[in-house]
Enzyme design. Structure first.
Site, PDB file in Angstrom:
ATOM      1  N   VAL A  16       0.837  -1.214   0.000  1.00  0.00           N
ATOM      2  CA  VAL A  16       0.000   0.000   0.000  1.00  0.00           C
ATOM      3  C   VAL A  16       0.867   1.257   0.000  1.00  0.00           C
ATOM      4  O   VAL A  16       0.674   2.169  -0.820  1.00  0.00           O
ATOM      5  CB  VAL A  16      -0.963   0.012   1.213  1.00  0.00           C
ATOM      6  CG1 VAL A  16      -1.799   1.286   1.228  1.00  0.00           C
ATOM      7  CG2 VAL A  16      -1.869  -1.223   1.198  1.00  0.00           C
ATOM      8  N   ARG A  47      11.282  -1.144   7.493  1.00  0.00           N
ATOM      9  CA  ARG A  47      12.027  -2.102   8.321  1.00  0.00           C
ATOM     10  C   ARG A  47      13.382  -2.433   7.669  1.00  0.00           C
ATOM     11  O   ARG A  47      14.376  -2.571   8.326  1.00  0.00           O
ATOM     12  CB  ARG A  47      11.165  -3.363   8.447  1.00  0.00           C
ATOM     13  CG  ARG A  47      11.605  -4.395   9.426  1.00  0.00           C
ATOM     14  CD  ARG A  47      10.603  -5.517   9.446  1.00  0.00           C
ATOM     15  NE  ARG A  47       9.991  -5.695   8.122  1.00  0.00           N
ATOM     16  CZ  ARG A  47       8.972  -6.502   7.862  1.00  0.00           C
ATOM     17  NH1 ARG A  47       8.430  -7.191   8.837  1.00  0.00           N
ATOM     18  NH2 ARG A  47       8.495  -6.634   6.638  1.00  0.00           N
ATOM     19  N   GLY A 188      -0.860  -9.362  -3.769  1.00  0.00           N
ATOM     20  CA  GLY A 188      -0.784  -8.315  -2.742  1.00  0.00           C
ATOM     21  C   GLY A 188      -2.078  -8.116  -1.967  1.00  0.00           C
ATOM     22  O   GLY A 188      -2.252  -7.113  -1.286  1.00  0.00           O
ATOM     23  N   LYS A 206     -12.861  -5.600  10.469  1.00  0.00           N
ATOM     24  CA  LYS A 206     -13.634  -4.632   9.670  1.00  0.00           C
ATOM     25  C   LYS A 206     -15.083  -4.586  10.158  1.00  0.00           C
ATOM     26  O   LYS A 206     -15.702  -3.515  10.203  1.00  0.00           O
ATOM     27  CB  LYS A 206     -13.579  -5.028   8.196  1.00  0.00           C
ATOM     28  CG  LYS A 206     -12.185  -4.851   7.604  1.00  0.00           C
ATOM     29  CD  LYS A 206     -12.024  -5.621   6.310  1.00  0.00           C
ATOM     30  CE  LYS A 206     -10.663  -5.391   5.675  1.00  0.00           C
ATOM     31  NZ  LYS A 206     -10.372  -6.309   4.579  1.00  0.00           N
TER      32      LYS A 206
HETATM   33  P1  NDP Z   1       3.213  -4.774   3.649  1.00  0.00           P
HETATM   34  O1  NDP Z   1       3.642  -5.919   4.514  1.00  0.00           O
HETATM   35  O2  NDP Z   1       3.331  -4.896   2.184  1.00  0.00           O
HETATM   36  O3  NDP Z   1       4.022  -3.449   4.092  1.00  0.00           O
HETATM   37  C1  NDP Z   1       4.316  -3.162   5.429  1.00  0.00           C
HETATM   38  C2  NDP Z   1       5.355  -2.053   5.440  1.00  0.00           C
HETATM   39  O4  NDP Z   1       5.648  -1.725   6.782  1.00  0.00           O
HETATM   40  C3  NDP Z   1       6.698  -2.432   4.800  1.00  0.00           C
HETATM   41  O5  NDP Z   1       7.195  -1.363   4.034  1.00  0.00           O
HETATM   42  C4  NDP Z   1       7.610  -2.686   5.984  1.00  0.00           C
HETATM   43  O6  NDP Z   1       8.959  -2.387   5.723  1.00  0.00           O
HETATM   44  C5  NDP Z   1       7.069  -1.691   6.968  1.00  0.00           C
HETATM   45  N1  NDP Z   1       7.359  -2.040   8.345  1.00  0.00           N
HETATM   46  C6  NDP Z   1       7.167  -3.213   8.976  1.00  0.00           C
HETATM   47  N2  NDP Z   1       7.563  -3.127  10.251  1.00  0.00           N
HETATM   48  C7  NDP Z   1       8.039  -1.867  10.414  1.00  0.00           C
HETATM   49  C8  NDP Z   1       8.593  -1.162  11.499  1.00  0.00           C
HETATM   50  N3  NDP Z   1       8.777  -1.741  12.689  1.00  0.00           N
HETATM   51  N4  NDP Z   1       8.955   0.136  11.318  1.00  0.00           N
HETATM   52  C9  NDP Z   1       8.804   0.735  10.111  1.00  0.00           C
HETATM   53  N5  NDP Z   1       8.274   0.111   9.043  1.00  0.00           N
HETATM   54  C10 NDP Z   1       7.907  -1.170   9.205  1.00  0.00           C
HETATM   55  O7  NDP Z   1       1.720  -4.446   4.087  1.00  0.00           O
HETATM   56  P2  NDP Z   1       0.553  -3.790   3.205  1.00  0.00           P
HETATM   57  O8  NDP Z   1       1.087  -2.597   2.516  1.00  0.00           O
HETATM   58  O9  NDP Z   1      -0.131  -4.835   2.432  1.00  0.00           O
HETATM   59  O10 NDP Z   1      -0.473  -3.357   4.349  1.00  0.00           O
HETATM   60  C11 NDP Z   1      -0.251  -2.213   5.145  1.00  0.00           C
HETATM   61  C12 NDP Z   1      -1.490  -1.915   5.954  1.00  0.00           C
HETATM   62  O11 NDP Z   1      -2.578  -1.674   5.066  1.00  0.00           O
HETATM   63  C13 NDP Z   1      -1.967  -3.044   6.867  1.00  0.00           C
HETATM   64  O12 NDP Z   1      -2.554  -2.495   8.016  1.00  0.00           O
HETATM   65  C14 NDP Z   1      -3.011  -3.751   6.038  1.00  0.00           C
HETATM   66  O13 NDP Z   1      -3.952  -4.444   6.820  1.00  0.00           O
HETATM   67  C15 NDP Z   1      -3.649  -2.555   5.364  1.00  0.00           C
HETATM   68  N6  NDP Z   1      -4.359  -2.838   4.137  1.00  0.00           N
HETATM   69  C16 NDP Z   1      -3.758  -3.580   3.160  1.00  0.00           C
HETATM   70  C17 NDP Z   1      -4.428  -3.833   1.984  1.00  0.00           C
HETATM   71  C18 NDP Z   1      -3.841  -4.643   0.888  1.00  0.00           C
HETATM   72  O14 NDP Z   1      -4.567  -4.961  -0.074  1.00  0.00           O
HETATM   73  N7  NDP Z   1      -2.571  -5.006   0.951  1.00  0.00           N
HETATM   74  C19 NDP Z   1      -5.794  -3.312   1.763  1.00  0.00           C
HETATM   75  C20 NDP Z   1      -6.325  -2.530   2.862  1.00  0.00           C
HETATM   76  C21 NDP Z   1      -5.620  -2.312   3.997  1.00  0.00           C
HETATM   77  P3  NDP Z   1       9.823  -3.179   4.630  1.00  0.00           P
HETATM   78  O15 NDP Z   1       9.296  -2.712   3.297  1.00  0.00           O
HETATM   79  O16 NDP Z   1      11.193  -2.734   4.869  1.00  0.00           O
HETATM   80  O17 NDP Z   1       9.561  -4.626   4.876  1.00  0.00           O
HETATM   81  N1  HSE Z   2      -6.126  -8.677   3.326  1.00  0.00           N
HETATM   82  C1  HSE Z   2      -7.192  -7.780   3.124  1.00  0.00           C
HETATM   83  C2  HSE Z   2      -8.219  -8.396   2.193  1.00  0.00           C
HETATM   84  C3  HSE Z   2      -6.684  -6.496   2.529  1.00  0.00           C
HETATM   85  O1  HSE Z   2      -7.886  -9.389   1.530  1.00  0.00           O
HETATM   86  O2  HSE Z   2      -9.339  -7.920   2.146  1.00  0.00           O
HETATM   87  C4  HSE Z   2      -7.754  -5.430   2.391  1.00  0.00           C
HETATM   88  O3  HSE Z   2      -8.184  -4.997   3.635  1.00  0.00           O
END
Ligand code: NDP
Ligand code: HSE
Length: 429
Positions: A16, A47, A188, A206
């Site tokens: 995201v 991270r 993703g 949710k």
């Molecule tokens: P990802 O696992 O792809 O990304 C997580 C990010 O957080 C990475 O960039 C990671 O770093 C970073 N991170 C992890 N731990 C730390 C830390 N301790 N300090 C700083 N940065 C950190 O997750 P998503 O992007 O898929 O999801 C992010 C959020 O969005 C979640 O809450 C998820 O539930 C929500 N969401 C996701 C959706 C989806 O379709 N993916 C849809 C709707 C909501 P690094 O890149 O270095 O690993």
């Molecule tokens: N893992 C979640 C899903 C991302 O599949 O709906 C969107 O919130």
């Protein structure tokens, strides 16, 4: 137009976050016009700092998210790390330093939403989270703001893209569960730990958020009845097809008829093919909201994925930035009704029960009597026999979940019942 930019930090830059950064860069001029000031990406906390991140100035990358928030010149933080910690501490730190927050983190909001809202209010800052529920679909804001003058009585929908993707593949192509999950992960859609998706925790989070908004009460993750979809089998799909149904993982939130309590639940359910939710394919989500004056509203769109979710995050960013310029804040938590959340046993619905039984005289009567003794009325029965064994599929009329549980417990004790192969609720009729 203000020329001094609003400074934004990204906490997380994964599926995201990377899309948020991309859109902030490519649409910078339009965002400036819409907000009334430029927005500048001032830092990106991750991270793994050495990972190559296309389109992001490496000098913005840091592993020290806390230091970023304490810099003293940041206006808005976008939290897209996910999980409880360090996200919770970082959001709290942001408020303490006068920073408004946009978050996509449903797990955290379902668990600690009340405390986070209180912290935002205490520091006079915004907490926006459109992306936390149903990806790109505008749902949180319409329910929080557009429907704030109405009374919502029921919300029912598909709020997890990963499980809808898996169930759709199992149904339409006969794909296996693991194969479909792997594909959803590669696209993703899945959470960092996909157990959250397939066991229904993500949908339950949710559901808790939506129930809180819909009924102006506090609903926590633990209040939501939850069943995942890992037990849904090819046999269940075959059975559903025979009934003119398919299977979806649904979130259902209801205000009791007397208005004195609410229920919140997530579980797989059979729904008729004629129901609009039956045609929601792949990682799409769809949510019905039933309100007293508005009637029935349907929200539909991509429920997961980087770019769709980033759209919702960017919408919140614009709203929060506008608030900041107006020296105002958006709506906070509304939990004034303080309605209790009733247990699952109080929920009334229909059931599809599949039993393995001995194929001999009197079995059907014994099974029917057990249902009757628990006050559960049978709608249809279908029996298929083979080599002294039979499968019996019973579909009930509407009954309380507690009565159905009692029936199943008693059925399991019958000598003639070899096993209860599956129990599924039937919704949407
Ligand atoms: P990802 O696992 O792809 O990304 C997580 C990010 O957080 C990475 O960039 C990671 O770093 C970073 N991170 C992890 N731990 C730390 C830390 N301790 N300090 C700083 N940065 C950190 O997750 P998503 O992007 O898929 O999801 C992010 C959020 O969005 C979640 O809450 C998820 O539930 C929500 N969401 C996701 C959706 C989806 O379709 N993916 C849809 C709707 C909501 P690094 O890149 O270095 O690993
Ligand atoms: N893992 C979640 C899903 C991302 O599949 O709906 C969107 O919130």
């Amino acid at each position: 137009m203000r020329t001094r930019p609003l400074k934004v930090v990204l906490l997380g830059c994964g599926v995201v976050g990377s899309e948020v950064a991309r859109i902030m860069t490519t649409h910078a001029d339009d965002l400036t016009q819409r907000i009334g000031a430029p927005v500048e990406l001032a830092g990106v906390a991750v991270r793994r700092p050495s990972k190559v991140r296309e389109g992001i100035d490496p000098s913005l990358i840091t592993t020290d998210a806390t230091a970023l928030l304490k810099r003293g010149d940041i206006d808005i933080a976008i939290e897209v790390i996910g999980g409880i910690e360090p996200a919770r501490t970082l959001i709290t730190t942001a408020f303490e330093h006068g920073i408004s927050v946009v978050s996509a983190n449903k797990a955290l909001l379902a668990q600690d939403g009340a405390a986070l809202h209180a912290a935002a209010e205490q520091h006079g800052r915004d907490l926006y989270y459109e992306a936390a529920v149903a990806g790109a679909i505008p749902l949180v804001r319409p329910m929080r703001e557009s429907l704030a003058g109405d009374k919502i009585n029921r919300v029912m929908g598909i709020v997890n893209g990963t499980t809808n993707f898996i169930l759709d593949k199992m149904d339409s192509t006969g794909a296996g569960y693991q194969e479909a999950l792997d594909e959803a992960t590669a696209l993703g859609y899945a959470e960092a730990d996909p157990t959250a998706d397939v066991e229904g925790y993500d949908a339950a989070a949710k559901a808790a958020i939506l129930a809180g908004i819909a009924f102006h009460t506090r609903v926590r993750l633990d209040d939501v009845y939850r069943e995942g979809m890992t037990e849904v089998s090819a046999a269940d799909f075959a059975s559903a097809k025979r009934m003119g149904c398919t299977i979806k993982l649904l979130a259902i939130l209801e205000r009791a008829a007397d208005g004195e309590s609410v229920t919140a639940r997530v579980h797989p359910a059979m729904i008729p093919l004629s129901h609009p939710l039956a045609s929601v394919r792949e990682a799409y989500n769809a949510v019905f909201v039933e309100a007293e004056a508005a009637g029935r509203l349907m929200f539909y769109g991509p429920g997961a994925g980087g770019a769709p979710t980033a759209s919702a995050v960017l919408g919140d960013l614009v709203a929060v930035a506008r608030n900041k310029l107006a020296e105002a804040t958006g709506p906070g938590e509304s939990a004034y009704t303080q309605l209790p959340v009733s247990p699952m046993g109080d929920v009334v619905t229909r059931y599809h029960i599949s039993l393995d039984v001995a194929d001999k005289p009197g079995v059907l009567a014994q099974v029917a009597t057990t249902f009757a003794e628990h006050g559960v009325s049978i709608d249809t029965v279908r029996q298929q026999g083979k080599d002294g064994e039979a499968s019996l599929v019973v579909v009930t009329h509407r009954a309380a979940d507690a009565a159905l549980s009692g029936t199943v417990e008693a059925l399991r004790k019958l000598d003639t019942v070899r096993g209860v192969a599956s129990i599924m609720r039937v919704e949407g009729e």
